[in-house]
Design a protein around this motif. Structure first.
Motif: not given
Length: 183
Positions: A41-67
């Motif tokens: 869904v985002d670099a650190d948010t995964l979706e298994f069907g209707f269940k979402r899980v965020d990565l523990w310990g890693a905070d990724a750049m947000n999908r629309f974030q620019e650097c």
């Protein structure tokens, strides 16, 4: 002589008795391990069907974030999302829940079928920052990426947590003007 109990009362009593036992499955259960195909869904948010899980310990750049890398604006959030998407090709993905975030979403360490830790991989590639309060060992990988100037460490970026709160690099701030009628 024992009086006969009406059939409806027996059924009602049995139904009430069953209601006292906890239900074995719930509509949105908490889980210890989740496995199967997933999508990013985002670099650190995964979706298994209707269940979402965020990565523990890693905070990724947000999908629309620019650097800024070498003075050029880059879509580092989209790049991070693409890295995660590529890592999800090796299925099944297995996530071990470690806690919950402030949105009550499960947070987990997730690995693909090749055993690659997705959060660690994002940090090593400079697409995520470590959250050592959750995974102290990830801090070493972040330091390596920082020293090698890998990914976002090659330029300027806003920490994903601050970015979600609205902070932007000066080059990426937008001015919102209200339309005013000339009188």
């Amino acid at each position: 002589m024992v009086p006969a109990i009406p059939h409806r009362l027996i059924t009602l009593g049995f139904t009430l008795m069953l209601g006292c036992f906890p239900v074995a499955s719930q509509a949105d259960p908490d889980f210890d391990t989740l496995s199967g195909p997933a999508r990013a869904v985002d670099a650190d948010t995964l979706e298994f069907g209707f269940k979402r899980v965020d990565l523990w310990g890693a905070d990724a750049m947000n999908r629309f974030q620019e650097c800024l890398i070498n003075g050029q604006s880059t879509a580092c959030g989209a790049e991070a999302w693409q890295v995660t998407t590529n890592l999800l090709v090796a299925t099944p993905i297995t996530c071990e829940v470690r806690g919950k975030n402030r949105y009550h979403r499960n947070m987990a360490v997730c690995r693909n079928a090749n055993g690659v830790d997705i959060g660690q991989s994002l940090i090593v590639r400079g697409m995520a920052v470590a959250r050592p309060d959750q995974m102290p060992e990830y801090e070493t990988y972040e330091n390596q990426a920082r020293q090698a100037r890998t990914g976002v460490w090659a330029g300027e970026f806003i920490d994903p947590l601050k970015w979600r709160r609205g902070e932007r690099l000066p080059e990426h701030e937008i001015e919102v003007r209200r339309w005013q009628r000339d009188e």
